[in-house]
Design an enzyme around this catalytic site. Structure first.
Site, PDB file in Angstrom:
ATOM      1  N   LEU A  79       0.775  -1.254   0.000  1.00 54.49           N
ATOM      2  CA  LEU A  79       0.000   0.000   0.000  1.00 54.49           C
ATOM      3  C   LEU A  79       0.796   1.288   0.000  1.00 54.49           C
ATOM      4  O   LEU A  79       0.639   2.120  -0.886  1.00 54.49           O
ATOM      5  CB  LEU A  79      -1.013   0.031   1.149  1.00 54.49           C
ATOM      6  N   ASP A  80       1.678   1.465   0.995  1.00 54.96           N
ATOM      7  CA  ASP A  80       2.366   2.754   1.093  1.00 54.96           C
ATOM      8  C   ASP A  80       3.692   2.776   0.360  1.00 54.96           C
ATOM      9  O   ASP A  80       4.479   3.701   0.508  1.00 54.96           O
ATOM     10  CB  ASP A  80       2.581   3.118   2.569  1.00 54.96           C
ATOM     11  N   GLU A  81       3.954   1.747  -0.435  1.00 54.35           N
ATOM     12  CA  GLU A  81       5.257   1.645  -1.057  1.00 54.35           C
ATOM     13  C   GLU A  81       5.161   1.435  -2.561  1.00 54.35           C
ATOM     14  O   GLU A  81       6.082   0.932  -3.186  1.00 54.35           O
ATOM     15  CB  GLU A  81       6.037   0.478  -0.420  1.00 54.35           C
TER      16      GLU A  81
END
Lengths: 288, 288, 288, 288
Positions: free
Chosen positions: C230-232
């Site tokens: 998700l955040d990468e």
């Protein structure tokens, strides 16, 4: 800049016409030259086309002469002017200075540390002050004093030195002299100048003091090619620095010098990396 | 801005004199006001002293009136002018516009989202175009057309509205009219104007087109107080935006509008947070 | 952005091979398409080629279908994937939000003022809070609450809505929910997320408070494509804001929101202007 | 920096208490010291007070000793620690380097050109490589090789040299060695280190290569005081540089070095201009 040393740089310009990109890229493909990066721009107002390509040859028999001979035929119908810059190319840059050393210092530093891939064959000044700095770097320094009477001869000598040292580019690193129209013409498009450019613009003497009187919150600098309108030649790049109420006039001068040297460095780098094209009174700059 | 809402703001100015800081801070200590932040500046050229303090009272009996009465005595020998701003203060800002909505839009947006802690009691324009936008935000909109003949009356009506709505500040959000000297005097130091400020400065009509002709690599904007020299009043803040060869004149206009609205917003914020002091034709700005 | 509305945009990518540029530009020349601007890049590590061209047809019989059919044959040997975007194109962008409105506000504002040439057919949230803002802009708002138990159904409903409204792009404007792997896969490369990215990186809860503890002097934000991490996911663009000692943790949050919304706006603009290419876990962005 | 040379600088800190500002400014007024600029900050979380004043004495009998003796009495009840810096003060800065010269070069350049008003009495390295550069500037250079076995002795020798040359500050200009806990303690608050700080943060070997893998669009640097947590001491300032897809890992290293040297320069300047205060694990920086 690894790319600069590994790749050939192709730059070209000509009047706008359909097929300008194609004639270049088709030739690259036909002759086995691998394109790593393209920037092109077609100015719909001036009707001029500009292109810059980084490529590496895949054919072992590649030569600059061969490229130029083969491409000449294709370029002809477009009236295209082009230039080829080999990997590892180092422009020969003659520097003109007066007494201020902040711009010279900065260019020498970036030259020494490899940030600017240039040779500096000669430094010329109307004052003797910066000779030690030049000698320290092992660069010939010519002190050519100037008076209103000797201006034509002095300028002629400068041009001779530029010629003698085969300079590709002349940098006016705060030279502080108004060049004669003849001199401007001789250097047209081959010399870069730096001057302050404040918000709003201040003309005449002591510009930073004028700016301080107005309470500006920014000071700036403009790097441009010399043409027959000394401080108004085609702009290459501009820089800006914020200031505040605690900056007195002399502080503005100091902040201004900071932004002058950075802006001049950027302009020289863009020029020697073949990123700048003249476009009438304007420029096209494929910066990175 | 939590600090703005939790703290009182004290601002003052007077001629430079030893003890100017002391008279303020001693009073704060004596009266139990806890100082959270100080900025002071003493202009050695204009000989003027400026100070801004954020503090919170520790004495439950603290009142604005009490503060002012007690401090008046101490301020007198210094000829000090001061002002006290309570936590949660919201300046009443009247906005003047013409047809362009980029600056108005931006101010309304930041007002609505709390970035600008202001009230907007009235919007005034010489055109009807932006009425829907004003109504959408529930703000009274006055359409006051202007002709060379009706200019004095129109300006008088504007001043009446500013008065009626108790505006603390007038913002010329691209009002596009040259104010009369009388109007300028009436608004002196109480109105903020925004105008383009290009490098180098271009005067007259179509400044962005002039700038494009010169191939500028930056466009800018200046926010300043109105005085009797419309576009040359004391500068509050300036903004800049880089552009390149691919920006045509109409793109410069668009980029310019971006930087105009940001610069105007910053100026208004500094003003309502009591960060700006007039200092002759210049300003002192304790920005953060 | 006048250029966007006047020109067609051609984008393509394929494995690196000599002739990739030529096959495109030769076709453009052969079919009478006038090239206004090219950016190409050949990634020597991933061995992938990327190109973006702005052009205008000179042949009155030009059609999108005609172009695609004719080019297909030439593209085939290179395994080239391409796309054609007409002048005036408006991407359909679905927005997912939670309770924070700073990013949504900003996108709506830029949409309304024409800075973002997009349509926003639908806004979806797990909370009812931002419904009034959506309705104010006449945009359908779906409140789909979520619990651990209902997550699969809720995500399925979101995907249905994205499908129903034919969204080209999904923007997670501070949606604050961890998407399931299935949801991530469904949105792979079609959704843009924004998250804080501080210096040095802080993971876990209350990142701005962690950053404040460390006394950071900058806060930042990263906009990236959603993938199964998700955040990468692949980074599109990043923004930064300086802060100082006078910014408490809650001020960092506020400054962070400023830079989050600007960074997200830039990412969406680059995407809808067809400036972004996926390049494995990285991106190529021909910004302007 | 004219102000630095003309004014005395007073800095102080102590626990938050009402009257902290007053005790300082009242003393200044009583003793005829004219205040040109004040910055103060009271950290409501740490409960610490910080103040920096630029002033010039108006009493001809002013002496540093006289000031200190007289002020000691007043400072006592507040537990205030203070320091007085005379106009023209030049900090003695010892520099530790390894093989990379970009930071050293930059500090020497700014030292030589007066941008940094410091003396550099000694340069110490675990490699011989940068000796010529040091000698060129007439600065003693000590080559102290290090192995895991000789680390304690080598660090002891470094401390001896720092002592011998009366260094006020130690700058780790890419020294590339992990200091022992003892060494860290010895240098606590007296040494400035520079390290990369990428977005998101990358730990371990080859950080720029890790960053490239992630396709970052920015690289950064952090300058901080050394404490017992080498790369995590109190941050003084941070810098950032945008990059794009055309920057390979080795280009990121090069861009990173640019921002490392500028950030380190800023930190050293703030420190020697007495703008930085330790505030637990954070700092207060009154930058200008």
């Amino acid at each position: 800049m690894p790319k600069l040393t590994n790749d050939w740089i192709f730059t070209a310009h000509c009047p706008s016409l359909i097929g300008t990109v194609d004639v270049v890229t088709r030739f690259m493909a036909d002759s086995g030259n691998y394109i790593d990066e393209i920037h092109s721009f077609d100015d719909r107002v001036s009707g001029q086309f500009f292109i810059r390509i980084e490529f590496h040859p895949q054919d072992e028999t590649f030569t600059e002469t061969g490229f130029n001979e083969a491409f000449a035929e294709r370029a002809k119908p477009f009236g295209m002017t082009w230039s080829l810059t080999p990997p590892g190319y180092r422009a020969k840059v003659a520097i003109l200075v007066s007494k201020f050393d902040h711009c010279l210092n900065d260019l020498l530093y970036r030259h020494r540390t490899g940030q600017l891939q240039i040779d500096i064959p000669v430094i010329i000044s109307n004052h003797p002050d910066l000779k030690p700095l030049a000698e320290w770097h092992g660069i010939p320094y010519y002190h050519l004093p100037i008076t209103p009477d000797t201006k034509p001869q002095q300028e002629a000598e400068i041009l001779k030195l530029i010629d003698k040292y085969n300079a590709d580019l002349v940098v006016l690193a705060r030279y502080m002299q108004v060049l004669s129209p003849d001199m401007c013409n001789a250097l047209d498009g081959k010399a870069i100048n730096i001057h302050h450019s404040l918000l709003p613009g201040f003309k005449g003497a002591k510009p930073y003091h004028q700016a301080w009187e107005k309470g500006v919150k920014m000071v700036g600098a403009t790097a441009h090619y010399v043409n027959n309108d000394l401080d108004e030649g085609p702009i290459i790049t501009q820089g800006i620095q914020t200031v505040d109420h605690a900056h007195y006039a002399e502080d503005l001068v100091s902040k201004g010098q900071d932004i002058e040297r950075i802006t001049l460095f950027n302009a020289v780098r863009y020029h020697v990396e073949k990123r700048v094209f003249l476009n009438g009174k304007r420029t096209v700059v494929f910066s990175n």
